[in-house]
Design an enzyme around this catalytic site. Sequence first.
Site, short mmCIF file in Angstrom:
data_model
loop_
_atom_site.label_atom_id
_atom_site.label_comp_id
_atom_site.label_asym_id
_atom_site.label_seq_id
_atom_site.Cartn_x
_atom_site.Cartn_y
_atom_site.Cartn_z
N HIS A 111 26.00 49.72 22.12
CA HIS A 111 26.84 50.65 22.87
C HIS A 111 27.78 49.89 23.80
O HIS A 111 27.35 48.98 24.50
CB HIS A 111 25.92 51.57 23.69
CG HIS A 111 26.59 52.78 24.21
ND1 HIS A 111 26.69 53.95 23.48
CD2 HIS A 111 27.19 53.04 25.40
CE1 HIS A 111 27.32 54.87 24.20
NE2 HIS A 111 27.64 54.33 25.36
N SER A 112 29.04 50.29 23.80
CA SER A 112 30.02 49.66 24.69
C SER A 112 30.20 50.50 25.95
O SER A 112 30.09 51.73 25.92
CB SER A 112 31.37 49.51 23.98
OG SER A 112 31.24 48.64 22.88
N CYS A 149 31.65 52.57 29.07
CA CYS A 149 32.66 53.61 29.15
C CYS A 149 32.59 54.24 30.53
O CYS A 149 31.73 55.08 30.79
CB CYS A 149 32.43 54.67 28.07
SG CYS A 149 33.59 56.06 28.20
N CYS A 165 35.36 62.24 26.03
CA CYS A 165 34.79 61.32 25.05
C CYS A 165 33.33 61.68 24.86
O CYS A 165 32.76 62.45 25.63
CB CYS A 165 34.95 59.86 25.50
SG CYS A 165 33.92 59.41 26.90
N GLN A 192 26.39 60.07 23.05
CA GLN A 192 25.89 59.09 22.09
C GLN A 192 24.72 58.31 22.67
O GLN A 192 23.72 58.06 22.00
CB GLN A 192 27.01 58.12 21.68
CG GLN A 192 28.16 58.76 20.94
CD GLN A 192 27.77 59.25 19.56
OE1 GLN A 192 26.92 58.68 18.91
NE2 GLN A 192 28.40 60.33 19.14
N GLY A 214 37.03 50.58 26.92
CA GLY A 214 38.27 50.89 26.21
C GLY A 214 38.35 50.25 24.85
O GLY A 214 39.39 49.69 24.49
N ASP A 269 41.02 48.58 18.02
CA ASP A 269 39.63 48.35 18.41
C ASP A 269 39.46 46.84 18.58
O ASP A 269 39.47 46.10 17.60
CB ASP A 269 38.67 48.89 17.35
CG ASP A 269 37.23 48.91 17.81
OD1 ASP A 269 36.87 48.16 18.74
OD2 ASP A 269 36.46 49.70 17.23
N ARG A 316 36.79 45.42 20.04
CA ARG A 316 35.38 45.10 20.33
C ARG A 316 34.85 44.02 19.39
O ARG A 316 35.32 43.89 18.26
CB ARG A 316 34.52 46.37 20.22
CG ARG A 316 34.83 47.38 21.29
CD ARG A 316 34.07 48.66 21.10
NE ARG A 316 34.56 49.36 19.90
CZ ARG A 316 34.11 50.55 19.51
NH1 ARG A 316 33.18 51.17 20.21
NH2 ARG A 316 34.60 51.12 18.44
N LYS A 342 30.20 47.80 13.34
CA LYS A 342 29.00 47.29 13.99
C LYS A 342 28.03 46.75 12.95
O LYS A 342 27.52 45.64 13.08
CB LYS A 342 28.30 48.38 14.81
CG LYS A 342 29.05 48.82 16.03
CD LYS A 342 28.28 49.93 16.75
CE LYS A 342 29.09 50.46 17.91
NZ LYS A 342 28.39 51.53 18.63
#
Length: 170
Positions: A48-49, A51, A62, A67, A90, A123, A125, A151
């Site tokens: 998980h990123s 936020c 969002c 999640q 982000g 993206d 990430r 992922k």
Amino acid sequence: MLVKLAEGNLKTKFGVYREILFYNGQKEAIALLMGDVAGAEAVLCRVHSSCLFGHAFNSIECDCREQMEISQQLIQQEGRGIVIWLDQEGKGNGHFALLKSVEHKRLGLAQADAYEAVGFKRDARDYTVAAEILNQLGVKSIRMLTNNPNKVETLTQHGVHVAGIKATTL
């Protein structure tokens, strides 16, 4: 090189997790563990990123908070699992990019398209640290809680055996 800095217990509304703080020389990452995961197979895992909008400010624009909650509920039900928290606000572009993209998203663009519209990557990430954490924890295989194929691809490329995928969409 990934270094474990500290660990302790964290009480949540979804049970008690063992929190392990890692550092890769640039950013911190956190692994929340429930149950014994070392040497285990098919462990539920959410990568998980961060936020700020969803987690700190309770934004309804969002689904990040939902999640996370779904993932923690599923882990609690199973009695074992891992949440890996990465500092990638982000979609890895930072909070500035998120703020700049909001108006485009409100006009109907998907978040990734909104980032591009204001000059950022769709993206940015990187899930390499998550793979390093899972490898350090000695997990044999995971079942990803995700709807993001990037992922799964990154973790697999870095030696993590993904035994299954469970979408966490609402």
